[in-house]
Enzyme design. Structure first.
Site, short mmCIF file in Angstrom:
data_model
loop_
_atom_site.label_atom_id
_atom_site.label_comp_id
_atom_site.label_asym_id
_atom_site.label_seq_id
_atom_site.Cartn_x
_atom_site.Cartn_y
_atom_site.Cartn_z
N THR A 23 0.87 -1.16 0.00
CA THR A 23 0.00 0.00 0.00
C THR A 23 0.92 1.22 0.00
O THR A 23 1.93 1.26 0.68
CB THR A 23 -1.03 -0.05 1.15
OG1 THR A 23 -2.11 0.83 0.87
CG2 THR A 23 -0.46 0.31 2.48
N CYS A 29 -4.39 7.02 7.66
CA CYS A 29 -5.03 5.71 7.58
C CYS A 29 -4.14 4.68 8.27
O CYS A 29 -2.97 4.95 8.54
CB CYS A 29 -5.21 5.29 6.12
SG CYS A 29 -6.21 6.42 5.14
N HIS A 46 -6.45 -1.52 4.43
CA HIS A 46 -6.07 -0.10 4.49
C HIS A 46 -7.32 0.67 4.92
O HIS A 46 -8.15 1.02 4.09
CB HIS A 46 -5.58 0.32 3.10
CG HIS A 46 -5.15 1.75 2.98
ND1 HIS A 46 -4.43 2.19 1.90
CD2 HIS A 46 -5.34 2.83 3.77
CE1 HIS A 46 -4.21 3.50 2.04
NE2 HIS A 46 -4.75 3.90 3.16
#
Lengths: 162, 208
Positions: A23, A29, A46
């Site tokens: 990611t 996040c 995520h």
């Protein structure tokens, strides 16, 4: 052939050995990496927000810590993982911007995401083996299904494997 | 009038035109503020106004890992929310070089540059906000700016999270400013709270 599977914002993916999950540019996040060492099954979520219960627009299960962890476990179990064997590594939850003394709820969202993630993992009795959370910088992560290693890359804060 | 809540997905061409006009006037004000500041002529292209899904925003900026400078503000007054002014790192360096009177725009940004960048972000964002304020009659106040230079994905996660509570789309006003052969691309993101979004459109007289 080894594939690198990208996990977007409010997204989750599961792979088996030898594939890699990644990611890019994780900020406030949180990246939740779950691993079944015996089966070499890796899952990465995520998430953007702590809880699906505080919000109306909650159809995307991968967006929230509570529903994303639940779904991620289910998807991993479908592939042959066992919930009892799952271990977690978590990253992200940074505070990218600061506004002096009063940040407001939004500014603390990274912190709240991390706390919520830990609470949910605790509910499922999943141990957190390692974490690289908080701070004020972004992270790109790579999660290796062969080893369970999680590589964390930053701009100006180095590179580490947790 | 229907009591339904307005979401950004309901924006039609008329709304877009109004937002474009705000972008146009705001960018014009921003360009003249900048010209005044550096005492040089600044040209501007017609701004591009887009409604985007968040996953596409990072791509526009060159990918999630591209290093960008984000200047973030809280908006208070008749409407609340946030705005973000985003510059890619090349534009940031060009802009600070112009401000600092340096020839070369390739140097790394130091503390002084960061502070200058924050200030210029402040002035440019203020220009957009005053045009918005003038067109709507709404009182809008900006907080002090907060600057962050990091991966685009990480910086955008902040407005993305905020927006995700109402929608997955944002309003982007992209402005190209030119000083001689130097080009600075500024991306201005408008992130009103959901209630403020209604108010904003109502004030613009385009609530349908």
């Amino acid at each position: 052939m080894q594939k690198v599977i990208k996990v977007g914002m409010a997204d989750l993916q599961v792979v088996e050995e030898p594939h890699i999950l990644t990611t890019l540019g994780l900020g406030s996040c949180v990246g939740i990496a779950l691993y079944d060492k015996q089966k070499k099954i890796a899952g990465l979520a995520h998430i953007m927000l702590p809880s699906s219960t505080q919000i109306k627009n909650n159809s995307n299960l991968a967006k929230f810590a509570d529903t994303a962890i639940d779904l991620l476990i289910k998807e991993m179990v479908k592939r042959g993982a066992s919930t009892a064997r799952l271990k977690a590594k978590i990253t992200g939850g940074a505070q990218m911007f600061s506004f002096g003394n009063n940040g407001g709820d939004l500014m603390k969202i990274g912190y709240r995401n991390v706390i919520a993630t830990k609470e949910i993992l605790e509910l499922y009795k999943i141990d957190i083996l390692a974490e690289d959370t908080g701070g004020n910088h972004g992270r790109t992560i790579e999660f290796y299904s062969e080893t369970g290693d999680l590589l964390v890359k930053t701009i100006g804060f180095g590179l580490k494997t947790i | 009038m229907p009591t339904m809540t307005f979401t950004i997905e309901d924006l039609n061409n008329l709304h877009l035109d109004v937002l474009r006009e705000i972008g146009n006037i705001g960018s014009g004000n921003a360009a003249s503020a900048l010209a005044k500041m550096i005492n040089k002529r600044i040209d501007m292209d017609v701004p591009i106004v887009q409604i985007l899904a968040f996953e596409d925003v990072a791509a526009i900026l060159g990918g999630e890992e591209m290093v960008v400078a984000g200047i973030y503000f809280e908006v208070e007054g008749d409407i609340t929310g946030n705005i973000m002014f985003l510059l890619d790192i090349a534009s940031s360096k060009i802009l600070t070089s112009i401000l600092m009177g340096r020839e070369d725009g390739s140097e790394e940004l130091d503390e002084m540059d960061r502070s200058a960048l924050q200030e210029v972000g402040n002035i440019l964002s203020g220009s957009y906000i005053s045009s918005l304020s003038a067109l709507t009659g709404l009182k809008i106040k900006l907080s002090v700016p907060s600057l962050c230079i990091d991966m685009a994905g990480a910086i955008l996660s902040v407005p993305a999270i905020q927006f995700s509570q109402t929608s997955d789309k944002i309003v982007l006003i992209e402005t190209l400013l030119k000083e001689g052969s130097n080009q600075v691309k500024g991306n201005f993101f408008l992130i009103p709270d959901s209630k403020s979004f209604d108010k904003l459109l109502q004030s613009l007289g385009v609530y349908s």
